[in-house]
Enzyme design. Structure first.
Site, mmCIF file in Angstrom:
data_model
loop_
_atom_site.group_PDB
_atom_site.id
_atom_site.type_symbol
_atom_site.label_atom_id
_atom_site.label_comp_id
_atom_site.label_asym_id
_atom_site.label_seq_id
_atom_site.Cartn_x
_atom_site.Cartn_y
_atom_site.Cartn_z
ATOM 1 C CG ASP A 116 -1.069 1.078 1.341
ATOM 2 O OD1 ASP A 116 -2.863 1.923 0.357
ATOM 3 O OD2 ASP A 116 -1.166 1.785 2.489
ATOM 4 C CB ALA A 117 0.839 4.272 -1.900
ATOM 5 C CB SER B 270 -2.197 2.544 -3.572
ATOM 6 O OG SER B 270 -2.786 4.161 -3.191
#
Length: 220
Positions: free
Chosen positions: A8-9, A116
């Protein structure tokens, strides 16, 4: 090792509090509250849109909406800081251990991927400004499938692209709700619990819990 490592970002690779911190002197004592409300509403807006099945408003637009709400909710913050804060959010700092972690995975010939809710444009800029271009093989945006996490459609972009089964993927996120969604989809999951939060979804337990990404390669 897994063949693909998905990250995930925001909150996992990139510090979502960095934008407010960069203007902390101008914001003053309301800075922490502003950052928390901004982030909370940003996520809430994506969840509500996701439940409606309407992702026509992309994550950058939700980020702008959330900041506008935070200004109203917190109060006593100079609204002329809106554009500087948004500009700072476009170029968030990554956490200190991120480059070394991604490099270690690449050296072991793993594919390194970002998945994301962020829009394509904001993710491209964040990766570029953090100097991660050579360390990331693919960037998948929820904008590409018209859904927001935790819709299985978002996670499926990874398995479809690489033509692999979900259990070949190790998924890392600091967001417990995201880990729950990825676990339900079938990914091996690692919760990066940076703030020592209590568990929220015991029926969808992560396969591992780490305080940051620093020790991820060492555990392979």
């Amino acid at each position: 090792m897994h063949s693909v490592y998905v990250f995930d970002a925001y909150g996992t690779l990139f510090d979502t509090g960095a934008a407010v911190a960069r203007h902390g002197g101008e914001i003053g004592e309301k800075g922490r509250e502003l950052a928390e409300v901004w982030r909370r509403k940003q996520l809430e807006y994506s969840w509500v849109r996701g439940l409606m099945g309407d992702a026509s408003r992309n994550f950058w637009e939700l980020t702008e909406d959330a900041l506008d709400y935070a200004f109203e909710k917190v109060g006593d913050v100079d609204k002329s800081l809106r554009e500087p804060l948004l500009e700072a959010y476009r170029d968030l700092d990554c956490y200190p251990e991120v480059p070394a972690t991604l490099r270690a995975l690449k050296e072991r010939e793993a594919r390194v991927v970002i998945l994301s809710n962020g829009s394509r444009e904001m993710l491209a800029r964040a990766v570029r400004s953090a100097g991660l271009e050579t360390l990331v093989d693919e960037v998948f945006s929820a904008e590409d499938c018209g859904q927001y996490k935790t819709s299985p459609t978002v996670y499926d972009m990874v398995t479809t692209n690489f033509r692999i089964y979900p259990d070949a993927v190790s998924f890392q996120s600091s967001n417990r709700w995201d880990i729950a969604g990825a676990k339900h989809f079938g990914f091996h999951t690692v919760w990066i619990n940076r703030k020592s939060e209590p568990d929220e979804y015991p029926d969808l337990a992560p396969d591992a819990i780490l305080p940051d990404l620093k020790t991820l390669p060492g555990g392979l």
